[in-house]
Motif scaffolding. Structure first.
Motif, PDB file in Angstrom:
ATOM      1  N   UNK A  15       0.814  -1.204   0.000  1.00  0.00           N
ATOM      2  CA  UNK A  15       0.000   0.000   0.000  1.00  0.00           C
ATOM      3  C   UNK A  15       0.855   1.265   0.000  1.00  0.00           C
ATOM      4  N   UNK A  16       1.904   1.329   0.807  1.00  0.00           N
ATOM      5  CA  UNK A  16       2.655   2.566   0.974  1.00  0.00           C
ATOM      6  C   UNK A  16       4.052   2.570   0.358  1.00  0.00           C
ATOM      7  N   UNK A  17       4.581   1.425  -0.027  1.00  0.00           N
ATOM      8  CA  UNK A  17       5.915   1.368  -0.613  1.00  0.00           C
ATOM      9  C   UNK A  17       6.002   0.144  -1.511  1.00  0.00           C
ATOM     10  N   UNK A  18       7.025   0.106  -2.344  1.00  0.00           N
ATOM     11  CA  UNK A  18       7.180  -1.022  -3.267  1.00  0.00           C
ATOM     12  C   UNK A  18       7.818  -2.206  -2.565  1.00  0.00           C
ATOM     13  N   UNK A  19       7.186  -3.353  -2.685  1.00  0.00           N
ATOM     14  CA  UNK A  19       7.711  -4.579  -2.108  1.00  0.00           C
ATOM     15  C   UNK A  19       8.655  -5.256  -3.090  1.00  0.00           C
ATOM     16  N   UNK A  20       8.292  -5.236  -4.367  1.00  0.00           N
ATOM     17  CA  UNK A  20       9.152  -5.858  -5.373  1.00  0.00           C
ATOM     18  C   UNK A  20       9.101  -5.067  -6.670  1.00  0.00           C
ATOM     19  N   UNK A  21      10.128  -5.206  -7.459  1.00  0.00           N
ATOM     20  CA  UNK A  21      10.173  -4.566  -8.778  1.00  0.00           C
ATOM     21  C   UNK A  21      10.553  -5.581  -9.848  1.00  0.00           C
ATOM     22  N   UNK A  22      10.457  -6.883  -9.509  1.00  0.00           N
ATOM     23  CA  UNK A  22      10.847  -7.932 -10.451  1.00  0.00           C
ATOM     24  C   UNK A  22      10.076  -7.838 -11.766  1.00  0.00           C
ATOM     25  N   UNK A  23       8.768  -7.665 -11.664  1.00  0.00           N
ATOM     26  CA  UNK A  23       7.943  -7.615 -12.868  1.00  0.00           C
ATOM     27  C   UNK A  23       8.295  -6.433 -13.751  1.00  0.00           C
ATOM     28  N   UNK A  24       8.497  -5.268 -13.132  1.00  0.00           N
ATOM     29  CA  UNK A  24       8.868  -4.071 -13.889  1.00  0.00           C
ATOM     30  C   UNK A  24      10.181  -4.301 -14.630  1.00  0.00           C
ATOM     31  N   UNK A  25      11.171  -4.810 -13.919  1.00  0.00           N
ATOM     32  CA  UNK A  25      12.481  -5.033 -14.520  1.00  0.00           C
ATOM     33  C   UNK A  25      12.411  -6.076 -15.632  1.00  0.00           C
ATOM     34  N   UNK A  26      11.600  -7.104 -15.456  1.00  0.00           N
ATOM     35  CA  UNK A  26      11.445  -8.136 -16.477  1.00  0.00           C
ATOM     36  C   UNK A  26      10.808  -7.557 -17.742  1.00  0.00           C
ATOM     37  N   UNK A  27       9.747  -6.756 -17.568  1.00  0.00           N
ATOM     38  CA  UNK A  27       9.068  -6.137 -18.708  1.00  0.00           C
ATOM     39  C   UNK A  27      10.037  -5.192 -19.427  1.00  0.00           C
ATOM     40  N   UNK A  28      10.765  -4.392 -18.664  1.00  0.00           N
ATOM     41  CA  UNK A  28      11.716  -3.457 -19.248  1.00  0.00           C
ATOM     42  C   UNK A  28      12.822  -4.206 -19.997  1.00  0.00           C
ATOM     43  N   UNK A  29      13.344  -5.267 -19.413  1.00  0.00           N
ATOM     44  CA  UNK A  29      14.412  -6.035 -20.070  1.00  0.00           C
ATOM     45  C   UNK A  29      13.946  -6.663 -21.372  1.00  0.00           C
ATOM     46  N   UNK A  30      12.689  -7.086 -21.426  1.00  0.00           N
ATOM     47  CA  UNK A  30      12.128  -7.632 -22.661  1.00  0.00           C
ATOM     48  C   UNK A  30      12.138  -6.563 -23.756  1.00  0.00           C
ATOM     49  N   UNK A  31      11.764  -5.338 -23.405  1.00  0.00           N
ATOM     50  CA  UNK A  31      11.737  -4.242 -24.375  1.00  0.00           C
ATOM     51  C   UNK A  31      13.160  -3.860 -24.788  1.00  0.00           C
ATOM     52  N   UNK A  32      14.083  -3.853 -23.845  1.00  0.00           N
ATOM     53  CA  UNK A  32      15.489  -3.555 -24.164  1.00  0.00           C
ATOM     54  C   UNK A  32      16.034  -4.564 -25.184  1.00  0.00           C
ATOM     55  N   UNK A  33      15.702  -5.834 -25.004  1.00  0.00           N
ATOM     56  CA  UNK A  33      16.165  -6.859 -25.953  1.00  0.00           C
ATOM     57  C   UNK A  33      15.601  -6.594 -27.357  1.00  0.00           C
ATOM     58  N   UNK A  34      14.352  -6.157 -27.443  1.00  0.00           N
ATOM     59  CA  UNK A  34      13.752  -5.832 -28.745  1.00  0.00           C
ATOM     60  C   UNK A  34      14.540  -4.704 -29.402  1.00  0.00           C
ATOM     61  N   UNK A  35      14.835  -3.670 -28.645  1.00  0.00           N
ATOM     62  CA  UNK A  35      15.560  -2.496 -29.173  1.00  0.00           C
ATOM     63  C   UNK A  35      16.956  -2.892 -29.623  1.00  0.00           C
ATOM     64  N   UNK A  36      17.632  -3.695 -28.837  1.00  0.00           N
ATOM     65  CA  UNK A  36      19.001  -4.077 -29.176  1.00  0.00           C
ATOM     66  C   UNK A  36      19.077  -4.979 -30.397  1.00  0.00           C
ATOM     67  N   UNK A  37      18.004  -5.682 -30.701  1.00  0.00           N
ATOM     68  CA  UNK A  37      17.963  -6.508 -31.926  1.00  0.00           C
ATOM     69  C   UNK A  37      17.556  -5.698 -33.144  1.00  0.00           C
ATOM     70  N   UNK A  38      17.015  -4.511 -32.936  1.00  0.00           N
ATOM     71  CA  UNK A  38      16.505  -3.697 -34.051  1.00  0.00           C
ATOM     72  C   UNK A  38      17.629  -3.137 -34.901  1.00  0.00           C
TER      73      UNK A  38
END
Length: 110
Positions: A87-110
């Motif tokens: 409710x008041x702070x972030x417990x985990x950021x695994x999902x955010x980092x995973x989603x971001x890393x997926x997009x980074x891989x797309x960009x690096x292959x472009x």
């Protein structure tokens, strides 16, 4: 929040379409939430928002993509957010980092 920014050289439409196609095909839970396009003279700006379910965090998270281009000079900013169940702070950021890393891989292959 996880963030990635990069200057690139390439075709604006090609990169934007590649990101859109591969984000949606890369996860069965990924969805396109909306977008906006703006042009001033020879400068283009596209904003896209995607969402997907994070199995690790058992929640949904979003990625905001902003692509700015002038000719073949491009600037990309990607911000992933959400994914915490606290409710008041972030417990985990695994999902955010995973989603971001997926997009980074797309960009690096472009």
């Amino acid at each position: 929040m996880a963030k990635y920014e990069r200057r690139l050289t390439g075709n604006f439409d090609t990169l934007l379409n590649k990101l859109h196609t591969e984000i949606l095909s890369g996860s069965i839970s990924a969805s396109f939430q909306g977008g906006s396009d703006y042009t001033v003279d020879d400068v283009r700006c596209a904003v896209r928002v995607y969402e997907r379910y994070s199995w690790v965090g058992s929640n949904r998270l979003a990625a905001n993509i902003t692509l700015v281009g002038q000719g073949d000079q491009l600037f990309l900013s990607v911000i992933a957010s959400g994914g915490s169940q606290a409710v008041f702070f972030k417990v985990n950021t695994w999902g955010e980092e995973s989603f971001l890393n997926k997009i980074i891989r797309i960009v690096e292959r472009a």
